[in-house]
Scaffold this motif. Structure first.
Motif, PDB file in Angstrom:
ATOM      1  N   ARG A  93       0.830  -1.209   0.000  1.00  0.00           N
ATOM      2  CA  ARG A  93       0.000   0.000   0.000  1.00  0.00           C
ATOM      3  C   ARG A  93       0.868   1.265   0.000  1.00  0.00           C
ATOM      4  NH1 ARG A  93      -5.167   0.893   1.162  1.00  0.00           N
ATOM      5  NH2 ARG A  93      -4.614   2.626   2.549  1.00  0.00           N
ATOM      6  N   TYR A 119      -9.370   8.137  -6.223  1.00  0.00           N
ATOM      7  CA  TYR A 119      -9.865   8.375  -4.863  1.00  0.00           C
ATOM      8  C   TYR A 119     -11.265   7.810  -4.633  1.00  0.00           C
ATOM      9  CZ  TYR A 119     -10.623  10.803  -0.450  1.00  0.00           C
ATOM     10  OH  TYR A 119     -10.856  11.088   0.867  1.00  0.00           O
ATOM     11  N   TYR A 122     -11.951   4.581  -2.512  1.00  0.00           N
ATOM     12  CA  TYR A 122     -11.741   4.718  -1.066  1.00  0.00           C
ATOM     13  C   TYR A 122     -12.991   5.216  -0.366  1.00  0.00           C
ATOM     14  CZ  TYR A 122     -10.037   6.637   3.335  1.00  0.00           C
ATOM     15  OH  TYR A 122      -9.877   6.946   4.662  1.00  0.00           O
ATOM     16  N   LEU A 123     -13.855   5.945  -1.067  1.00  0.00           N
ATOM     17  CA  LEU A 123     -15.059   6.491  -0.457  1.00  0.00           C
ATOM     18  C   LEU A 123     -16.148   5.437  -0.265  1.00  0.00           C
ATOM     19  CD1 LEU A 123     -15.360   9.886  -2.376  1.00  0.00           C
ATOM     20  CD2 LEU A 123     -14.379   9.468  -0.113  1.00  0.00           C
ATOM     21  N   ASP A 179      -6.715   7.112  -0.035  1.00  0.00           N
ATOM     22  CA  ASP A 179      -6.287   7.858   1.154  1.00  0.00           C
ATOM     23  C   ASP A 179      -4.795   8.127   1.135  1.00  0.00           C
ATOM     24  OD1 ASP A 179      -5.876   5.116   1.367  1.00  0.00           O
ATOM     25  OD2 ASP A 179      -6.008   5.126   3.558  1.00  0.00           O
ATOM     26  N   LEU A 180      -3.992   7.088   0.857  1.00  0.00           N
ATOM     27  CA  LEU A 180      -2.539   7.281   0.811  1.00  0.00           C
ATOM     28  C   LEU A 180      -2.133   8.128  -0.387  1.00  0.00           C
ATOM     29  CD1 LEU A 180      -0.958   3.880   1.920  1.00  0.00           C
ATOM     30  CD2 LEU A 180      -1.287   5.972   3.227  1.00  0.00           C
ATOM     31  N   VAL A 182      -3.679  10.701  -1.636  1.00  0.00           N
ATOM     32  CA  VAL A 182      -3.857  12.112  -1.284  1.00  0.00           C
ATOM     33  C   VAL A 182      -2.763  12.568  -0.328  1.00  0.00           C
ATOM     34  CG1 VAL A 182      -5.379  13.727  -0.101  1.00  0.00           C
ATOM     35  CG2 VAL A 182      -6.326  12.084  -1.710  1.00  0.00           C
ATOM     36  N   ILE A 183      -2.419  11.727   0.658  1.00  0.00           N
ATOM     37  CA  ILE A 183      -1.382  12.091   1.625  1.00  0.00           C
ATOM     38  C   ILE A 183      -0.036  12.270   0.934  1.00  0.00           C
ATOM     39  CG2 ILE A 183      -0.076  11.256   3.616  1.00  0.00           C
ATOM     40  CD1 ILE A 183      -2.645   9.931   4.594  1.00  0.00           C
ATOM     41  N   GLN A 232      -3.768  -0.082  11.637  1.00  0.00           N
ATOM     42  CA  GLN A 232      -5.033  -0.413  10.993  1.00  0.00           C
ATOM     43  C   GLN A 232      -5.095  -1.873  10.586  1.00  0.00           C
ATOM     44  OE1 GLN A 232      -5.298   2.372   7.755  1.00  0.00           O
ATOM     45  NE2 GLN A 232      -5.789   4.117   9.085  1.00  0.00           N
TER      46      GLN A 232
END
Length: 317
Positions: A93, A119, A122-123, A179-180, A182-183, A232
């Motif tokens: 990941r 993205y 992920y939602l 999520d990753l 975007v980070i 997680q």
């Protein structure tokens, strides 16, 4: 000087300062005590008790610990599956998220489309995403195996094969990598541009710019992604349970008891075993032992990662 330092006025001022500091810390202290401190102490307490959540707890010493480590046949497979997922899933990941972040930041046109496309998965809620993914990888009716068959590739049975069940869960986690992404995009866009310009003047290639400019700037974010990923994944429960149940073909309905681990205990994780023992078999003592083992492993791995010699952070960070 001693008289001035120990004067009543200064002591009252020091007390007021401590009380003010304690007041600012009180929300965190209350939350820590209620949601972490008390549950942890209660878990340790019940690990030495025989408690079925109905009768009064009775002290049994180390009987629950001996049962978990010596007599529970599923403890070994569940622990192995959990650690396998921690190592493989977290590593892939982080690598995949960083790669997608690099790709999207380099795209010249259609950036908004690619950001949205990566993205959106992920939602999706975990259960809905797992149901959709199991459908896609269904060996009999799924479109993925049909596509692989048309190009001459022998498709596996995915969630119905003990060898491929955990890799299928890893693919599911990579599908929801938004999520990753975007980070890492935020970290990559924050790298100083003048350092890239200096590297270009020195004739550095793409690899050397990543090695000596990009990587030192994003190592704290990589550390954050690895540590949070380990925490997680140590709690990995919903996706493995739903995927195994759907792949087994047994319907999920009100009042049905779900036995996790299909196929052949290959998707059984320690959190699933904790829930099964504590809330399906009412063996709270053994469930608390498993919880403490999981907590100890998570703390040990996190401590190891946070050490400077883990290599993810430089001495300056």
């Amino acid at each position: 000087m001693a008289t001035v330092t120990n004067s009543p006025a200064l002591r009252r001022k020091a007390v007021r300062t401590r009380l003010r500091t304690l007041g600012f810390l009180s929300p965190w202290l209350v939350g820590f005590t209620v949601f972490f401190g008390y549950p942890l102490v209660a878990t340790v307490y019940f690990s030495f008790m025989h408690y079925n959540q109905i009768e009064t707890p009775t002290f049994v010493g180390l009987r629950n610990w001996r049962y978990v480590f010596e007599q529970m046949p599923l403890f070994g497979p569940a622990l192995w599956n959990t650690l396998w997922l921690v190592v493989v899933m977290v590593a892939l990941r982080v690598v995949f998220g960083l790669g997608i972040g690099l790709l999207v930041t380099k795209v010249k046109s259609g950036v908004g489309f690619f950001r949205t496309a990566f993205y959106l998965p992920y939602l999706a809620p975990p259960v809905a995403a797992t149901v959709a993914f199991v459908f896609l990888l269904n060996p009999g009716t799924g479109p993925v195996n049909d596509i692989l068959g048309t190009i001459g590739i022998s498709a596996p049975n995915w969630f119905n094969d003990p060898t491929w069940a955990k890799p299928s869960l890893v693919l599911l986690s990579l599908w929801g990598i938004g999520d990753l992404m975007v980070i890492f995009m935020a970290a990559l866009l924050d790298v100083p541009k003048d350092q890239y310009e200096a590297a270009d003047l020195d004739g550095a290639g793409a690899f050397h710019k990543f090695r000596y400019v990009t990587w030192p700037s994003i190592t704290p974010i990589v550390m954050f992604a690895v540590v949070t990923g380990v925490v997680q994944t140590m709690q990995y429960y919903t996706q493995a349970l739903v995927a195994g149940k759907l792949a087994s073909g047994v319907s999920i309905g009100p009042g049905s008891v779900i036995q996790p681990g299909y196929p052949d205990h290959s998707t059984l994780t320690v959190p699933q075993l904790v829930y099964s023992l504590g809330f399906q078999n009412f063996n709270t003592g053994a469930a608390c032992v498993l919880s403490l083992v999981l907590f100890a492993i998570a703390m040990a791995v996190t401590t190891l990662l946070m050490r400077r010699r883990a290599g993810l952070l430089s001495a300056e960070d």
